[in-house]
Design a protein around this motif. Structure first.
Motif, mmCIF file in Angstrom:
data_model
loop_
_atom_site.group_PDB
_atom_site.id
_atom_site.type_symbol
_atom_site.label_atom_id
_atom_site.label_comp_id
_atom_site.label_asym_id
_atom_site.label_seq_id
_atom_site.Cartn_x
_atom_site.Cartn_y
_atom_site.Cartn_z
ATOM 1 N N ARG A 38 0.823 -1.214 0.000
ATOM 2 C CA ARG A 38 0.000 0.000 0.000
ATOM 3 C C ARG A 38 0.855 1.262 0.000
ATOM 4 N NH1 ARG A 38 -5.296 -0.336 0.763
ATOM 5 N NH2 ARG A 38 -5.436 1.705 1.760
ATOM 6 N N TYR A 55 -1.216 4.490 -1.257
ATOM 7 C CA TYR A 55 -2.393 4.621 -0.393
ATOM 8 C C TYR A 55 -2.018 4.975 1.038
ATOM 9 C CZ TYR A 55 -4.709 2.387 -4.277
ATOM 10 O OH TYR A 55 -5.178 2.092 -5.525
ATOM 11 N N PRO A 104 0.474 11.019 -5.213
ATOM 12 C CA PRO A 104 -0.785 10.324 -4.914
ATOM 13 C C PRO A 104 -0.985 9.128 -5.854
ATOM 14 C CG PRO A 104 -1.223 12.380 -6.053
ATOM 15 C CD PRO A 104 0.253 12.347 -5.765
ATOM 16 N N PRO A 105 -1.790 8.144 -5.436
ATOM 17 C CA PRO A 105 -1.935 6.909 -6.215
ATOM 18 C C PRO A 105 -2.337 7.157 -7.672
ATOM 19 C CG PRO A 105 -3.443 6.936 -4.316
ATOM 20 C CD PRO A 105 -2.569 8.124 -4.194
ATOM 21 N N GLU A 106 -3.198 8.184 -7.898
ATOM 22 C CA GLU A 106 -3.687 8.380 -9.266
ATOM 23 C C GLU A 106 -2.602 8.868 -10.216
ATOM 24 O OE1 GLU A 106 -4.800 9.876 -6.561
ATOM 25 O OE2 GLU A 106 -5.240 12.000 -6.853
ATOM 26 N N LEU A 138 0.361 2.665 -11.478
ATOM 27 C CA LEU A 138 0.602 1.282 -11.100
ATOM 28 C C LEU A 138 -0.710 0.530 -11.208
ATOM 29 C CD1 LEU A 138 2.707 1.876 -7.861
ATOM 30 C CD2 LEU A 138 3.498 1.738 -10.217
ATOM 31 N N PHE A 157 -6.624 -6.035 -5.885
ATOM 32 C CA PHE A 157 -6.882 -6.132 -4.452
ATOM 33 C C PHE A 157 -7.326 -7.535 -4.090
ATOM 34 C CE2 PHE A 157 -7.132 -1.766 -5.600
ATOM 35 C CZ PHE A 157 -6.645 -1.069 -4.510
ATOM 36 N N SER A 205 -9.798 -8.370 -2.379
ATOM 37 C CA SER A 205 -11.248 -8.507 -2.560
ATOM 38 C C SER A 205 -11.656 -8.232 -4.009
ATOM 39 C CB SER A 205 -11.966 -7.540 -1.629
ATOM 40 O OG SER A 205 -11.561 -6.206 -1.912
ATOM 41 N N ALA A 263 -12.237 -5.826 -5.667
ATOM 42 C CA ALA A 263 -12.653 -4.418 -5.715
ATOM 43 C C ALA A 263 -13.104 -3.990 -7.101
ATOM 44 C CB ALA A 263 -11.525 -3.508 -5.214
ATOM 45 N N LEU A 264 -13.877 -4.832 -7.783
ATOM 46 C CA LEU A 264 -14.466 -4.413 -9.056
ATOM 47 C C LEU A 264 -15.564 -3.406 -8.782
ATOM 48 C CD1 LEU A 264 -14.684 -7.873 -10.855
ATOM 49 C CD2 LEU A 264 -12.914 -6.112 -11.047
ATOM 50 N N PHE A 265 -15.832 -2.546 -9.759
ATOM 51 C CA PHE A 265 -16.915 -1.572 -9.593
ATOM 52 C C PHE A 265 -18.233 -2.283 -9.869
ATOM 53 C CE2 PHE A 265 -13.339 1.036 -11.481
ATOM 54 C CZ PHE A 265 -12.844 1.412 -10.242
ATOM 55 N N GLY A 269 -9.671 2.933 -16.209
ATOM 56 C CA GLY A 269 -8.382 3.627 -16.149
ATOM 57 C C GLY A 269 -8.069 4.365 -17.448
ATOM 58 N N ARG A 324 -8.166 -5.254 -15.715
ATOM 59 C CA ARG A 324 -8.352 -3.833 -15.433
ATOM 60 C C ARG A 324 -7.017 -3.180 -15.058
ATOM 61 N NH1 ARG A 324 -12.211 -2.061 -10.477
ATOM 62 N NH2 ARG A 324 -10.474 -2.939 -9.315
ATOM 63 N N ALA A 325 -6.214 -3.921 -14.282
ATOM 64 C CA ALA A 325 -4.928 -3.365 -13.861
ATOM 65 C C ALA A 325 -3.939 -3.296 -15.029
ATOM 66 C CB ALA A 325 -4.352 -4.203 -12.728
ATOM 67 N N ILE A 369 -4.141 -0.335 -18.234
ATOM 68 C CA ILE A 369 -3.544 1.003 -18.203
ATOM 69 C C ILE A 369 -2.055 0.971 -18.541
ATOM 70 C CG2 ILE A 369 -5.238 1.885 -16.538
ATOM 71 C CD1 ILE A 369 -3.063 1.645 -14.369
ATOM 72 N N VAL A 407 -12.692 -0.510 -3.263
ATOM 73 C CA VAL A 407 -13.251 -0.105 -4.549
ATOM 74 C C VAL A 407 -12.857 1.341 -4.858
ATOM 75 C CG1 VAL A 407 -15.413 0.352 -5.757
ATOM 76 C CG2 VAL A 407 -15.148 -1.731 -4.443
ATOM 77 N N ARG A 413 -8.780 5.221 -7.486
ATOM 78 C CA ARG A 413 -7.633 6.126 -7.370
ATOM 79 C C ARG A 413 -6.440 5.541 -8.122
ATOM 80 N NH1 ARG A 413 -7.221 9.420 -2.903
ATOM 81 N NH2 ARG A 413 -5.420 10.268 -3.985
ATOM 82 N N LEU A 445 -6.369 3.658 -10.546
ATOM 83 C CA LEU A 445 -6.550 3.652 -12.005
ATOM 84 C C LEU A 445 -6.497 5.070 -12.580
ATOM 85 C CD1 LEU A 445 -9.327 0.949 -12.151
ATOM 86 C CD2 LEU A 445 -7.038 0.753 -13.121
ATOM 87 N N GLY A 446 -6.270 6.047 -11.725
ATOM 88 C CA GLY A 446 -6.048 7.388 -12.247
ATOM 89 C C GLY A 446 -7.111 8.418 -11.920
#
Ligand code: ATP
Ligand code: MG
Lengths: 336, 265
Positions: free
Chosen positions: A48, A53, A72-74, A78, A82, A84, A86-88, A100, A147-148, A151, B160, B165, B167-168
């Motif tokens: 993290r 994060y 910041p992460p955004e 990278l 996760f 879990s 963590a899909l939307f 992304g 998804r990862a 990008i 989530v 975050r 992903l941008g």
């Protein structure tokens, strides 16, 4: 060797608890590195911090040679998977994978193409219109991977990606992740507490305990030569003996031999220790025999021998045996 | 299904009977053709409904009530959502104290709140009574908004948001494209609950009423004190019908269990 990422004197302190304690760590480019260690040793915390994060309490983290400690992460670019997934939940598989790219303002046509590419890489192109809820655990995990990857990240970070899958799927996904790593050439950091998984998947493995790195190297280098008792135990070395000089050595159960008379499987040099059988567990291919014995220093030890079933002597609890400890397989250990 | 203890089961049935039977009486008497609130009713007619809908104090106060409930629900959400976010997602030190503080209007008697508002805002600052009522209702709705929004926020896996975050997406973008859509049923139920609570409120509205701004419950209360005809039953049935309609819409759009499931958490 170039580095995808580098931890320099990094610590993470929560209140008065130090979760990660002054670690220096190089993540090599284009390889799969695993962070391996028991629960609570600081693997997720390290990941993290790398993903942005969590800001390190002390130390710096650089990514692709650039100090990114405060990025910041955004803006780190990278790809993280996760535990879990963590899909939307409110978006289709395709929209999840394209999220992304949308944030990067990739034009719709390019986006659609790259979404399809990523989904093909994980073998799920046919499910692009589904909602995540409709998918099995294994499929959700592949979507999270796609998804990862979509990008084109500098690094792919996977936090225990296989721990929620059943045993068969887990084995299958190990190879799958290796294949994806090879095809994309990405640097991957994978967190796991499963030593078999780490041994099978790693180019480089990093063993952690209590927020500190215990040993780092290729599986071929680490496995036969654990640096200390913790690493040895974690990798399945069961037998610990104190030698005449007072130093601790270890040996794997499959390297011990047992005989009913002192001199039989002669061949190798090493100690031959008298003992009494405590327990015999038949496991089909092999037999696990626990023996109460004493090492050369005179201390009482329990030894575990893993014998091939077809060549094992016929033993029952209470029987007297000789334990053969071949010197060539004895590994000297540093103090923890 | 879990098995119920017989005593608990009979208490539950008893509770429903106590709640529903009087409502049934009101509904039936509203359709009377006679001119007194009596059971059983004398014949059947819709005349009292017509009377209720053309009785100016009812219609104008109904509009006042709806407006007050709608605006205070929106205000309560506008204030409550950021607070719920801060409590559940922010790194607030002593968050339980903060949470307790924001829930405290739930336990302060409304009459006390009303009196305080009356003294401070109407007398002290010279606000008119609509503004004061709006403020009072918003204050009353606010803890519901925080609680219900917070309950549905607690159901969203923070990973989530982290994923977005990573992903941008900036924090703002993450809120708009991930948190908010996932929060929608929670916001809907918070708004609905606030609306209904405001609409039904008597103590505050009674204390802060004025000749030109009164809510429907206050007008009804006033009316019952002087007259005893079925027009009050008729307007009650109309409100009941409206509430049932809202519940049906909630069920059809978001799902009743999802809307009201958040409330008790
Ligand atoms: N936000 C936090 N506040 C306080 N302590 C924390 C926090 N996050 C992690 N810890 C503690 O830090 C230690 C390391 O946690 P971490 O999640 O990194 O472990 P891990 O190696 O990933 O373990 P696991 O295999 O169980 O996931 C744990 O003892 C954990 O309780
Ligand atoms: Mg972890």
């Amino acid at each position: 060797m170039t580095h995808a990422a580098r931890f320099h004197g990094v610590s993470q302190v929560f209140g008065d608890f130090t979760a990660v304690d002054n670690i220096d760590l190089d993540i090599p480019d284009g390889k799969l590195t695993t962070l391996l260690g028991p629960s609570g040793c600081g693997k997720t915390t390290s990941l993290r911090m790398l993903a942005g994060y969590l800001a390190p309490t002390r130390g710096t983290i650089s990514i692709a040679g650039v100090d990114s400690t405060r990025t910041p992460p955004e803006r780190r670019n990278l790809g993280m998977v996760f535990q879990s997934y963590a899909l939307f939940p409110h978006m289709s598989v395709a929209d999840n994978v394209g999220f992304g790219l949308k944030m990067r303002r990739v034009p719709a046509a390019d986006r659609a193409r790259r979404v399809t590419e990523s989904l093909e890489l994980v073998g799920l192109a046919h499910l692009s219109a589904s909602k995540p809820k409709k998918l099995s655990g294994g499929q959700q995990q592949r979507v999270a991977l796609a998804r990862a990857i979509a990008i084109r990240p500098k690094l792919l970070l996977l936090d225990e990606p296989l721990s929620n899958l059943d045993a068969r799927l887990r084995i299958q996904m190990r190879a799958e992740i290796r294949r994806i790593q090879a095809e994309t050439g990405l640097a991957v950091v994978l967190v796991t507490h499963d030593q078999d998984e780490a041994l099978e998947m790693s180019d480089e493995m990093v063993l952690m305990k209590d927020g500190r790195i215990q040993q780092q190297g290729t599986p071929q280098a680490v496995f036969p030569a654990p640096a200390n008792r913790f690493v040895a135990e974690f990798l399945g070395y069961e037998n610990f003996l104190t030698d005449a000089g007072g130093a601790t050595t270890t040996i794997r159960p499959e390297h011990l031999a047992l005989s009913v008379s002192e001199r039989t499987p002669a061949a190798e040099t090493g100690a031959v220790l008298p003992g009494v059988v405590l327990d015999v567990a038949y496991r089909g291919v092999d037999v696990l025999v626990t023996v109460a014995s004493a090492d050369v220093s005179g201390a009482r030890v329990e030894l575990l021998a893993d014998l091939r079933a077809e060549s094992a002597p016929d033993l029952t609890p209470g029987a007297d045996v000789w334990v053969h400890v071949p010197a060539t397989h004895l590994v000297p250990l540093a103090a923890d | 299904m879990r098995t119920r203890h017989p005593i608990a089961a009979s208490l539950a049935v008893g509770g429903y009977v106590v709640m529903l039977v009087p409502i049934l009486f009101v509904v039936v008497t509203a359709f009377t053709a006679g001119s007194t609130l009596r059971f059983p009713p004398d014949g059947f007619s819709l005349r009292w409904f017509e009377a209720a809908l053309t009785y100016e104090p009812f219609t104008s106060s109904l509009l006042s009530s709806l407006m007050l409930a709608a605006i205070s629900a929106v205000l309560a959400l506008a204030l409550g959502v950021p607070v719920a976010l801060a409590v559940h997602r922010g790194a607030l030190p002593g968050r339980s104290v903060v949470e307790g503080l924001f829930l405290s209007p739930l336990i302060v008697p409304e009459l006390v709140v009303g009196l305080a508002l009356y003294q401070q805002l109407m007398v002290g600052f010279g606000l008119d009574n609509f503004q004061t009522l709006l403020l009072g209702h918003t204050v009353l709705m606010f803890p519901y908004a925080v609680r219900v929004t917070g309950a549905s926020l607690a159901l969203i896996d923070p990973a989530v948001e982290d994923a977005a975050r990573g992903l941008g997406a900036s924090p703002g973008r993450t809120f708009l494209s991930v948190t908010l859509p996932l929060l929608r049923p929670g916001l809907f139920s918070a708004a609905l609950l606030s609306f209904i609570t405001s609409f039904n409120n008597v103590p505050l509205s009674l204390l802060l009423q004025s000749r030109d701004f009164r809510t429907l419950p206050v007008v009804m209360l006033d009316y019952v004190q002087q007259n005893y005809d079925p027009i009050v039953a008729a307007i009650s049935v109309l409100i009941l019908a409206g509430t049932v309609l809202v519940a049906v819409i909630a069920e059809r759009t978001v799902g009743f269990a999802r809307v009201f499931g958040g409330i008790n958490r």
